[in-house]
Motif scaffolding. Sequence first.
Motif, mmCIF file in Angstrom:
data_model
loop_
_atom_site.group_PDB
_atom_site.id
_atom_site.type_symbol
_atom_site.label_atom_id
_atom_site.label_comp_id
_atom_site.label_asym_id
_atom_site.label_seq_id
_atom_site.Cartn_x
_atom_site.Cartn_y
_atom_site.Cartn_z
ATOM 1 N N GLU A 1 -8.875 -5.331 1.492
ATOM 2 C CA GLU A 1 -7.999 -5.801 0.866
ATOM 3 C C GLU A 1 -7.566 -4.324 -0.010
ATOM 4 O O GLU A 1 -7.993 -3.559 -0.915
ATOM 5 N N VAL A 2 -6.423 -3.748 0.164
ATOM 6 C CA VAL A 2 -5.869 -1.961 0.357
ATOM 7 C C VAL A 2 -4.763 -2.180 -0.853
ATOM 8 O O VAL A 2 -4.245 -2.487 -0.700
ATOM 9 N N ASP A 3 -4.351 -1.264 -2.347
ATOM 10 C CA ASP A 3 -3.294 -1.671 -3.054
ATOM 11 C C ASP A 3 -2.366 -0.438 -1.997
ATOM 12 O O ASP A 3 -2.370 0.378 -1.658
ATOM 13 N N THR B 1 -1.665 4.022 -0.364
ATOM 14 C CA THR B 1 -1.499 4.251 0.639
ATOM 15 C C THR B 1 0.166 5.475 1.478
ATOM 16 O O THR B 1 -0.307 5.393 2.841
ATOM 17 N N GLY B 2 0.685 5.084 0.352
ATOM 18 C CA GLY B 2 1.958 5.863 1.003
ATOM 19 C C GLY B 2 3.055 5.606 1.557
ATOM 20 O O GLY B 2 3.375 4.118 2.157
ATOM 21 N N ASP B 3 2.371 6.041 2.708
ATOM 22 C CA ASP B 3 3.894 5.601 4.179
ATOM 23 C C ASP B 3 3.257 4.638 5.226
ATOM 24 O O ASP B 3 3.310 3.909 5.941
ATOM 25 N N LEU B 4 2.260 4.494 4.886
ATOM 26 C CA LEU B 4 1.445 3.081 5.192
ATOM 27 C C LEU B 4 1.751 2.318 5.332
ATOM 28 O O LEU B 4 1.872 1.140 5.517
#
Length: 149
Positions: A11-13, A17-20
């Motif tokens: 899981e990524v915060d 992640t900017g535009d992702l």
Amino acid sequence: AGPGSRSTFVEVDPSTTGDLARPIVGRACAYADTDGDGDLDVVLTQTGGPPLLLENRLSLGHQWLRVELSDRGPNTSGVGAWIELEVGGSIRRRQVMPARSYLSCVEPAVTFGLGESTQVSALRVRWPDGEVQVVPVAGVNRTLTVTRE
């Protein structure tokens, strides 16, 4: 990951992640080494908005080699050719085939990630008509242009 290993998702915060993390209605996706650093960056087109360039800024220190073909006309980029690279006892094959996504294409240069390997044992190009050309490789972390003999 090697044989027997397991891949997992992490899981990524979304705030990192900017535009992702931004929802879009995408229409096309293409990749190219837009900044010349040996890794592939991604361009996304979207409905009702400007294209997005997602730069790959991951810095692992791995080696790479980009191979660009120059063939006689009319197929000057060698579309359909197979490039075979022997590195560290393994063989990697890529086909020059820019068509990838809806209404888009990728650059004709082929990028090989080499991991920690600092030399290429062999490079062979099988041109679309079946002719095979063996090419010496004097170094990595660069773009090698192969001109058909």
